[in-house]
Design a protein around this motif. Structure first.
Motif, PDB file in Angstrom:
ATOM      1  N   VAL B 324      47.119  41.395  45.028  1.00 28.34           N
ATOM      2  CA  VAL B 324      47.248  42.763  44.525  1.00 28.34           C
ATOM      3  C   VAL B 324      47.483  42.736  43.019  1.00 28.34           C
ATOM      4  CG1 VAL B 324      48.633  44.853  44.588  1.00 28.34           C
ATOM      5  CG2 VAL B 324      48.122  43.657  46.699  1.00 28.34           C
ATOM      6  N   ARG B 327      44.484  42.169  41.063  1.00 29.44           N
ATOM      7  CA  ARG B 327      43.594  43.340  41.064  1.00 29.44           C
ATOM      8  C   ARG B 327      44.064  44.396  40.068  1.00 29.44           C
ATOM      9  NH1 ARG B 327      40.048  46.346  41.315  1.00 29.44           N
ATOM     10  NH2 ARG B 327      39.211  47.597  43.012  1.00 29.44           N
ATOM     11  N   GLY B 330      45.429  44.380  34.008  1.00 29.91           N
ATOM     12  CA  GLY B 330      44.334  44.489  33.059  1.00 29.91           C
ATOM     13  C   GLY B 330      43.247  45.468  33.455  1.00 29.91           C
ATOM     14  N   THR B 331      43.439  46.186  34.555  1.00 29.26           N
ATOM     15  CA  THR B 331      42.439  47.174  34.976  1.00 29.26           C
ATOM     16  C   THR B 331      42.783  48.526  34.356  1.00 29.26           C
ATOM     17  OG1 THR B 331      42.283  46.012  37.073  1.00 29.26           O
ATOM     18  CG2 THR B 331      41.342  48.211  36.994  1.00 29.26           C
ATOM     19  N   GLU B 476      34.954  49.603  31.536  1.00 29.07           N
ATOM     20  CA  GLU B 476      35.581  49.146  32.773  1.00 29.07           C
ATOM     21  C   GLU B 476      34.471  49.058  33.819  1.00 29.07           C
ATOM     22  OE1 GLU B 476      38.065  47.460  34.486  1.00 29.07           O
ATOM     23  OE2 GLU B 476      39.169  48.449  32.900  1.00 29.07           O
ATOM     24  N   GLN B 477      34.755  48.397  34.932  1.00 28.10           N
ATOM     25  CA  GLN B 477      33.784  48.333  36.011  1.00 28.10           C
ATOM     26  C   GLN B 477      33.789  49.653  36.772  1.00 28.10           C
ATOM     27  OE1 GLN B 477      32.674  44.786  37.596  1.00 28.10           O
ATOM     28  NE2 GLN B 477      32.451  44.743  35.398  1.00 28.10           N
ATOM     29  N   ILE B 478      32.606  50.109  37.143  1.00 28.63           N
ATOM     30  CA  ILE B 478      32.557  51.390  37.870  1.00 28.63           C
ATOM     31  C   ILE B 478      33.270  51.271  39.212  1.00 28.63           C
ATOM     32  CG2 ILE B 478      30.291  50.992  38.935  1.00 28.63           C
ATOM     33  CD1 ILE B 478      29.784  54.001  38.514  1.00 28.63           C
ATOM     34  N   SER B 479      33.284  50.055  39.772  1.00 28.27           N
ATOM     35  CA  SER B 479      33.950  49.894  41.064  1.00 28.27           C
ATOM     36  C   SER B 479      35.470  50.020  40.938  1.00 28.27           C
ATOM     37  CB  SER B 479      33.599  48.537  41.671  1.00 28.27           C
ATOM     38  OG  SER B 479      33.946  47.523  40.767  1.00 28.27           O
ATOM     39  N   ASP B 480      35.987  49.983  39.705  1.00 25.50           N
ATOM     40  CA  ASP B 480      37.429  50.136  39.527  1.00 25.50           C
ATOM     41  C   ASP B 480      37.833  51.593  39.336  1.00 25.50           C
ATOM     42  OD1 ASP B 480      38.140  47.523  39.839  1.00 25.50           O
ATOM     43  OD2 ASP B 480      37.892  47.023  37.733  1.00 25.50           O
ATOM     44  N   PRO B 482      37.926  54.300  41.395  1.00 28.31           N
ATOM     45  CA  PRO B 482      38.869  54.897  42.342  1.00 28.31           C
ATOM     46  C   PRO B 482      40.302  54.409  42.134  1.00 28.31           C
ATOM     47  CG  PRO B 482      36.882  54.247  43.478  1.00 28.31           C
ATOM     48  CD  PRO B 482      36.774  53.680  42.095  1.00 28.31           C
TER      49      PRO B 482
END
Lengths: 308, 497
Positions: B324, B327, B330-331, B476-480, B482
């Motif tokens: 966790v 994940r 840094g996001t 950022e990554q689009i998957s991040d 949500p």
């Protein structure tokens, strides 16, 4: 006799295929402190979907409809190449592992095309991810095959078929001073999670389209086609479980090995459920690193088998 | 300049030339001041623009106004934190900020039979667009897969990377500020409790505080304590739910499952106070409607302790899981500079290192602070926003428990409802700033000559913070998305009003 036994195992595998999905869900529910849905829920889902009507987007073509059927059919065909319950496949031939890998590849290709056919930006995104992860997982699978083939040839057995390689042979090889093959269990485990879109690679239960890999590609499918997709992915999980079991179960007399492989499949489902319960998902750009790790472990095993 | 607890006569607010107002605002925002509200008030010579500035270090507020006519030179290029206020002024009052870098609707929908070109519906606007081969656009919403409120998000992507996220809201616009001015008196409080359903206590506290400051009524210490208790219970419930949701979005099952249940425990404690799980009908101007007797106080203190113990354990399981942490770290980073320039508030601002917490900066009462402390982080990522929630859980639970024990021990010594005058004083302005669980809730009220509302401005923390989410998604990554979205967990209806 062997043919009849194999057919019996094959039918059993096809009937039991959705069960591991139910086991995974049950294990996760227990971890979360819930009762969870019934063990047979995947069967109920498939039956329900088969009886439903279907909504087909106006912009789609026959490619969209062909995707699920091809994916399911290629998964079943790939399963037919595997040794089941200790009985070699009647279709086995030298080099059938290549056919098996590319049958799975064909299923993926059909799913990706069907996703692109919808023209939805979400599905395009999912298709791009699936294609990328498929492309990096494929060489790892072949490294596993090569390592086993290398071991077999250095032990003086010219085995080049799945039935020879995954039928108790790896355990015999450990016993004969090839302990490095144990590492392949880890590699196959990673491939199982990756190919079947489980945590930590993908989250099969999420509702967030932007984070999905496999699920987002099938958003537009419904009814019987969705049932085919569900069943196809269940068979795929069964295939990878069988490959993984082939690395751990020694050659046993007839009923024992069949029972052991069924028990092994259930164990793998439980393990996947545990992994999904205690681990978070990886950030998507870290997934290639995980596959790379598995690949380098497989390459290491291959090198060890070659330098002996 | 005036003390934040006081009201001032509206006519005493200096009317500056617009250039003078702009210079004053820009100059002070370079120092420690902030714009907490900037809005239009109908005046005799056209729309008056009123700007409320706040300086937490000296605990002073200032109000300035100007009558710009049909257009004025936009402040946004030099003072980005007013960008949304100016867009709002433009569409509500028809006063155009000339030179605004991005003049788009905030929330409007056409009136019955109105001109669609002049007042477009929500999200009916031109969008920022990146062109080029391999650049693609992903549009999400306003109808979402989950049961959430409507909002439209557009991503300009290069592969998996987001170059730009544009957020268009306004689908929930009910014209709350208009309704406040024209509702029957007994309907105003329920309206406040429904500005953002998950912040019912926060908004009703702000409204009640505002009315008390206008009328110069001081509620009893007991009433203040019950209000603080309710506010911290709201914080506990929402932080617990958000931490579970962050666990859910990372695919971490245990915390996600447990926190859903524990959130319910906190909500049920609130419902024992007033009969509503969301704290509706608890507050009223002058104090609170329901007292806490000694038996209830002790029983609830035990339940707070038990629910907190569960929440702590569940969150610790998540925060001790390396997968966790990997994940979250840094996001979705928002830098300190961006956070300050955009005027972020609350927990999202503290995660970027901004020293702001209205509970300490603008205390609502003279009660001792107790266990409540300011928690700050500097990394500005999802992890920082998660850890601040986790830290605040400890403080809020300790504070709620101590308050319940105190209320139980002193039951009956003091009332909790002070009588209010029947009408508001004429021609005055007051400001109330309350740290809701998301951040600063600011209400500004101006009364007319007849003692009724002349203008009422509501600024929900989400109003400031949505642009923080857009910044968090850059590169950022689009998957991040949500996960970043959950870490802010902003209100749509609070923004849309």
């Amino acid at each position: 006799m062997d043919l009849r036994l194999y057919l019996a195992h094959f039918v059993l595998a096809l009937v039991l295929a959705p069960l591991p999905l139910g086991i995974i869900a049950k294990v996760k529910a227990l971890f979360a402190g819930r009762h969870g849905k019934p063990l047979l829920q995947p069967y109920y889902d498939i039956i329900k979907l088969l009886r439903k009507g279907e909504v087909i987007g106006e912009g789609t073509t026959w490619v969209f409809l062909a995707g699920p059927v091809i994916a399911m059919a290629s998964a079943v065909a790939a399963l037919a190449l595997l040794p089941l319950g200790g009985v070699s496949s009647p279709f086995a031939f030298q080099g059938d592992f290549i056919l098996c890998a590319y049958l799975l590849g064909m299923g993926r290709f059909a799913t990706v095309l069907a996703a692109l056919d919808t023209g939805s930006p979400f599905e395009g995104m999912g298709a791009s991810r699936e294609a990328l992860f498929g492309a990096i997982a494929e060489p790892v699978l072949f490294l596993v095959f090569l390592a086993l083939i290398g071991t077999a040839s250095s032990l003086g057995e010219g085995a080049l078929s799945l039935s020879a390689l995954f039928n108790g042979f790896p355990v015999t090889a450990w016993m004969h001073g090839r302990p490095e093959l144990v590492l392949l269990i880890f590699v196959m485990g990673v491939l199982l999670l990756l190919e079947n879109c489980r945590i930590p690679v993908d989250d099969p239960t999420t509702h967030l389209e932007l984070t999905m890999i496999h699920e987002v590609m099938v958003l537009d499918h419904s009814g019987p086609n969705m049932a085919f997709i569900l069943y196809g992915s269940a068979v795929k999980l069964w295939i990878f479980s069988t490959l993984l079991i082939g690395l751990v179960i020694p050659p046993l007399p007839f009923p024992a090995q069949a029972a052991a492989s069924l028990a092994g499949t259930a164990c793998i489902a439980c393990l996947v459920g545990v992994v999904e319960s205690v681990m978070a998902r990886l950030r998507m750009h870290v997934v290639p690193a995980l596959v790379g790790l598995a690949g380098s472990v497989a390459a290491f095993v291959l090198i060890l088998t070659l330098v002996r | 300049m005036f003390q934040y607890q006081e009201s001032i006569a509206y006519d005493d607010i200096p009317v500056l030339p617009m250039e003078e107002l702009a210079r004053s605002v820009i100059e002070r925002c370079r120092r420690s001041w902030r714009v907490v509200a900037f809005f239009g008030v109908p005046g005799r010579e056209g729309t008056e623009l009123v700007c409320i500035l706040a300086d937490a270090s000296s605990r002073l507020l200032d109000a300035v106004r100007a009558v710009p006519g049909k257009r004025f030179e936009s402040l946004t290029p030099l003072c980005p934190q007013v960008h949304l206020f100016e867009r709002e002024i433009c569409e509500t009052w028809g006063v155009q900020p000339v030179g605004h870098p991005w003049l788009k609707p905030v929330r409007f929908r056409p009136q019955e039979g109105g001109n669609r070109a002049l007042r477009p519906g929500p999200a009916e606007t031109a969008y920022y667009r990146v062109d080029g081969p391999e650049v693609h656009e992903v549009a999400v919403g306003p109808v979402h897969a989950g049961v959430i409120e409507p909002g439209h998000f557009r991503f300009q992507c290069y592969g998996e990377n987001v170059m730009h996220l544009e957020i268009q809201l306004g689908f929930q616009h009910r014209d709350v500020e208009h309704l406040i001015l024209h509702s029957k008196d007994n309907l105003v409080l329920p309206l406040m409790e429904n500005i953002a359903g998950d912040t019912a206590i926060g908004h009703s506290t702000a409204y009640c505080t505002l009315v008390e400051r206008l009328c110069n009524v001081q509620p009893t210490r007991r009433a203040h304590r019950i209000r603080r208790l309710a506010l911290e219970l709201e914080r506990l419930a929402n932080h617990t739910r958000d931490l579970g949701a962050i666990g859910g979005d990372t695919g971490f099952l245990p915390t996600s499952a447990w926190n859903g249940r524990i959130t319910g425990d906190f909500l049920n404690i609130t419902s024992e106070l007033c009969g509503s799980r969301f704290g509706r009908n608890l507050l009223c101007p002058g104090g609170v409607k329901w007292d806490v007797d000694s038996m209830l106080g002790e029983a609830l203190a035990k339940r707070v302790r038990a629910a907190f113990r569960d929440a702590r354990g569940s969150v610790d399981v998540m925060l001790e899981s390396s997968s966790v942490l990997a994940r979250l770290t840094g996001t979705g980073v928002v830098s300190f500079e961006d956070a300050r320039a955009l005027g972020l508030v609350g927990m999202a601002a503290r995660a970027c290192g901004l020293d702001t917490d209205d509970r300490m900066d603008w205390p609502l009462s003279a009660l001792e602070q107790g266990p409540l402390k300011k928690h700050m982080r500097t990394s500005g990522d999802v992890l920082a926003r998660t850890l601040i929630r986790s830290d605040e859980l400890n403080d809020s639970a300790a504070s709620a428990e101590a308050d319940l024990h105190f209320l139980a021990a002193t039951s009956g010594e003091e009332g909790c409802r002070t009588p209010m005058p029947s009408a508001l004083p004429a021609g005055r302005l007051a400001v109330a700033m309350v740290e809701g669980w998301r951040g600063e809730i600011c209400h500004v009220g101006i009364t007319g000559k007849d003692g009724r509302w002349r203008a009422y401005k509501v600024v929900d923390p989400s109003f400031h913070n949505w642009s923080g989410l857009a910044m968090a998604l850059r590169d950022e990554q689009i998957s991040d998305f949500p996960l970043c979205n959950k870490s802010f967990n902003l209100s749509y209806c609070g923004h849309d009003l």
